[in-house]
Enzyme design. Structure first.
Site, PDB file in Angstrom:
ATOM      1  N   TYR A  51      -1.102  -6.877   1.603  1.00  0.00           N
ATOM      2  CA  TYR A  51      -2.571  -6.974   1.605  1.00  0.00           C
ATOM      3  C   TYR A  51      -2.975  -8.441   1.807  1.00  0.00           C
ATOM      4  CZ  TYR A  51      -1.945  -2.324  -0.390  1.00  0.00           C
ATOM      5  OH  TYR A  51      -1.557  -1.033  -0.600  1.00  0.00           O
TER       6      TYR A  51
ATOM      7  N   TYR B 102      -1.933  11.448   8.272  1.00  0.00           N
ATOM      8  CA  TYR B 102      -1.820  10.156   7.594  1.00  0.00           C
ATOM      9  C   TYR B 102      -1.892  10.340   6.069  1.00  0.00           C
ATOM     10  CZ  TYR B 102      -3.419   5.735   5.608  1.00  0.00           C
ATOM     11  OH  TYR B 102      -3.563   4.630   4.799  1.00  0.00           O
TER      12      TYR B 102
ATOM     13  N   SER C  59       0.790   3.206   1.059  1.00  0.00           N
ATOM     14  CA  SER C  59       0.845   2.277   2.200  1.00  0.00           C
ATOM     15  C   SER C  59       2.258   1.849   2.584  1.00  0.00           C
ATOM     16  CB  SER C  59       0.047   1.020   1.888  1.00  0.00           C
ATOM     17  OG  SER C  59      -1.212   1.093   2.490  1.00  0.00           O
TER      18      SER C  59
ATOM     19  N   VAL D 114      -0.802   1.543  -3.021  1.00  0.00           N
ATOM     20  CA  VAL D 114      -1.741   1.621  -4.143  1.00  0.00           C
ATOM     21  C   VAL D 114      -1.234   2.455  -5.317  1.00  0.00           C
ATOM     22  CG1 VAL D 114      -3.883   1.137  -2.903  1.00  0.00           C
ATOM     23  CG2 VAL D 114      -2.992   3.480  -2.979  1.00  0.00           C
TER      24      VAL D 114
ATOM     25  N   LYS E 290       3.516   2.879   5.868  1.00  0.00           N
ATOM     26  CA  LYS E 290       3.000   2.362   7.151  1.00  0.00           C
ATOM     27  C   LYS E 290       4.064   1.684   8.038  1.00  0.00           C
ATOM     28  CE  LYS E 290      -1.703   1.864   5.306  1.00  0.00           C
ATOM     29  NZ  LYS E 290      -2.659   0.930   4.691  1.00  0.00           N
TER      30      LYS E 290
HETATM   31  N1  GLU Z   1      -3.593   6.508   1.286  1.00  0.00           N
HETATM   32  C1  GLU Z   1      -4.123   5.224   0.919  1.00  0.00           C
HETATM   33  C2  GLU Z   1      -5.353   4.907   1.750  1.00  0.00           C
HETATM   34  O1  GLU Z   1      -5.351   5.079   2.915  1.00  0.00           O
HETATM   35  C3  GLU Z   1      -3.071   4.183   1.116  1.00  0.00           C
HETATM   36  C4  GLU Z   1      -3.582   2.830   0.780  1.00  0.00           C
HETATM   37  C5  GLU Z   1      -2.551   1.889   0.296  1.00  0.00           C
HETATM   38  O2  GLU Z   1      -1.549   2.247  -0.333  1.00  0.00           O
HETATM   39  O3  GLU Z   1      -2.818   0.699   0.515  1.00  0.00           O
HETATM   40  O4  GLU Z   1      -6.367   4.516   1.220  1.00  0.00           O
END
Ligand code: GLU
Length: 618
Positions: free
Chosen positions: A247, A195, A70, A265, A73
């Site tokens: 989060y 993604y 994430s 994550v 992002k």
């Molecule tokens: N590739 C993970 C997902 O989309 C990233 C989630 C994350 O790191 O919060 O579930």
């Protein structure tokens, strides 16, 4: 990355202390919903801090690779902003914290858009906005952008990518939902696949720290000097990190740590202290909200110990006025006729020099403007010296441009000097004023001395005209106190010489002992080469004398003296002067005394310059 210099650093020592303190912490679980992530070593633990001048402190598993997840992002959001602009992006993805889980299948009830780019709906929508003709091209652009931030070519961890691709049905559902609401207009599976790949980019916590430092450094990677994102989009990226990056702990994080951040994550956390630092921490065990347990502890303690909370910065902007003086206190290096000197003593307070320093932004420029417009009497000349300015932002440049235009309209000559290291200033002033003549005028002089000389000339105006030509020896500093008879004798000893513009009157290193009285024009004194790479040390105008040092001590000439325009001099030869000792001893003594006074005047000016330039600093 070379951090050899950190061995004995208290900063390095503190990071090692934190690492040792939290390494025994075994709370939390490694993420398993992407099967490949479950293979991570739960003990892996690295901490890196990168400064905005590119120094990286590193402790523990700082060079171990893990997937960015994430944390990708906000960076892809930045690229989408660069590609489409904030307006377009705002129509596609909001910037409000959601309060839902990162992988919630939800869109805004009214707009139908994802709430923000940090949750999966928003992130997948954002990936779909990256300009490209094919998914391959889109992925390559994304990889290239990350590589600019990290300062090295990054790669995709194929195992993690394929693992998520095999199991990421929820994200695929999100893709189709976005397609249904026309947030995505392409085939959604391809975008979701891109993604997955962006999330599987392998980074180290050193990379994360440098990526953070790049954002802290207005988008320029401090190691490579290459821009990774447009400067004006950095704040957009950091804002969504600050409000939605951690989060469902985003509020608690900004409250406790006070820095924009993003976690992933795989166990990475990237935090940014704008203008100062990037922090990267890696430890795969996550708490129930999905944030790395150790990384949270490390960042909280770092923020407290080093007082990094962004909403309580430990310093106020520095005063950017380094030194201010007027021409009554310190004149240019032009040696002038005594009457002109007198005139400048009386009215030189109308010419101001403001030496600015450090970083010019709104809060550091505002006191300068207040100072300039608050001058008691309407100024006639204003020199804004940028020699010690290290940076200037758009706002400061525009404020100074407005100030300059306003002063010009009130008949005050304004010059920005020593601006060659600040191309941004000239560019902004030019765009803002949209008046090329005015802009050329404002940047006409490189040195403050030349600008000051010009302002003095303009101020002297009429007074100066009386002394710029003619040969009324009575007015010269060398003839002070002479009787009419003595003056006539003295005049008969002089020979007239004429020099064309650029002609060398005195050459550095030669053995000539004549004394030159300037009867027309201006001569410049140069060290090193004549003009070009040489340095203009000063100048002399009508009524003054030049060359008296070698005239008195017989040593070699210490500088070049060059005609600036048409010049006429009355020359006194040393032999003629020495003969006076026998024929007219009183006249000889008077002349000698006047030469002494001339030297003393120059020495006094030097002393005064040193006093003003060293003691008056704010
Ligand atoms: N590739 C993970 C997902 O989309 C990233 C989630 C994350 O790191 O919060 O579930």
């Amino acid at each position: 990355m070379d951090n050899a210099g950190s061995r004995f650093s208290p900063i390095q020592a503190f990071l090692e202390f934190l690492h040792a303190k939290y390494a025994p912490l075994r709370e939390g679980e490694v993420a398993t919903y992407i099967p490949e992530l479950a293979t991570a070593d739960p003990e892996a633990f690295g901490i890196c801090v990168a400064t905005t001048d590119g120094f990286v402190y590193e402790v523990g598993a700082s060079r171990q690779e893990f997937t960015i997840q994430s944390i990708s992002k906000p960076f892809v959001y930045g690229l989408a902003l660069d590609d489409n602009g904030p307006e377009w992006m705002m129509a596609k993805v909001g910037v409000e914290p959601s309060g839902d889980a990162f992988n919630a299948i939800s869109l805004h009830k009214v707009t139908g858009c994802p709430l923000n780019p940090m949750i999966n709906t928003g992130a997948i929508a954002t990936t779909g906005q990256i300009a490209a003709d094919t998914p391959q091209q889109r992925l390559e652009r994304i990889l290239q952008m990350f590589s600019l931030y990290a300062g090295r070519r990054l790669r995709i961890d194929q195992d993690v990518y394929l693992s998520e691709s095999r199991t990421g049905h929820r994200n695929r559902a999100i893709g189709h939902l976005l397609r249904n609401f026309d947030v995505l207009t392409d085939e959604p599976n391809a975008t979701v696949d891109t993604y997955f790949q962006q999330c599987a980019i392998a980074v180290t916590c050193g990379d994360l720290a440098l990526m953070g430092a790049t954002l802290a450094n207005q988008g320029i990677n401090p190691l490579t000097g290459v821009r990774a994102i447009r400067e004006d989009h950095v704040e957009n990226v950091l804002s969504v990190m600050a409000s939605c990056g951690m989060y469902d702990f985003s509020g608690g994080w900004i409250y406790n740590v006070g820095m924009p951040a993003k976690s992933g994550v795989a166990g990475g956390v990237l935090a940014v202290l704008p203008g100062q630092l990037g922090i990267g921490v890696y430890s795969p065990r996550l708490d129930t909200q999905g944030n790395s347990v150790r990384a949270l502890k490390v960042c909280e303690e770092l923020s407290r110990a080093w007082e990094l909370h962004q909403f309580n910065p430990p310093y106020c902007p520095q005063n950017s006025r380094r030194l201010t003086y007027t021409s009554a206190q310190r004149t240019s290096s032009r040696t002038r006729h005594p009457a002109e000197r007198e005139h400048l003593r009386a009215s030189g307070h109308l010419i101001h020099v403001v030496e600015m320093q450090s970083n010019l932004a709104f809060s550091t420029t505002e006191p300068i403007i207040r100072d300039v417009i608050g001058s008691a009497e309407k100024p006639r000349g204003m020199i804004l010296d940028c020699h010690h300015v290290t940076s200037i932002n758009r706002v400061a440049a525009r404020l100074l441009a407005d100030l300059a235009r306003d002063l010009k309209s009130r008949k005050c000559d304004v010059y920005f000097t020593h601006t060659s290291r600040l191309p941004m200033l000239k560019a902004q002033v030019a765009t803002h004023l949209a008046d090329s003549d005015l802009c050329a005028e404002l940047f006409r002089y490189h040195s403050t001395d030349a600008a000051l000389e010009q302002c003095e000339d303009l101020l002297l105006g009429e007074a100066r005209a009386q002394h710029t030509s003619g040969k009324n020896l009575r007015e010269f500093e060398i003839t002070a106190g002479l009787t009419e008879e003595e003056l006539a004798v003295f005049a008969s000893l002089l020979t007239d010489r004429h020099y064309a513009s650029g002609e060398v009157i005195i050459r550095l290193g030669t053995e000539s002992t004549n004394l030159f009285l300037i009867t027309k024009g201006v001569v410049g004194v140069w060290l090193g080469a004549v003009t070009g790479e040489g340095r203009r040390m000063g100048s002399f105008s009508v009524g003054t004398m030049v060359g008296e040092m070698a005239f008195l001590d017989g040593e070699k000439r210490s500088a070049n003296v060059v005609a600036e325009g048409d010049v006429e001099c009355a020359v006194l030869e040393i032999a003629t002067f020495l003969a006076l000792q026998q024929s007219h001893p009183t006249l000889h003594t008077k002349i000698l005394r006047n030469i002494g006074i001339s030297l003393a005047t120059k020495l006094r000016k030097l002393n005064q310059d040193v006093t003003i330039l060293s003691a008056q600093r704010d």
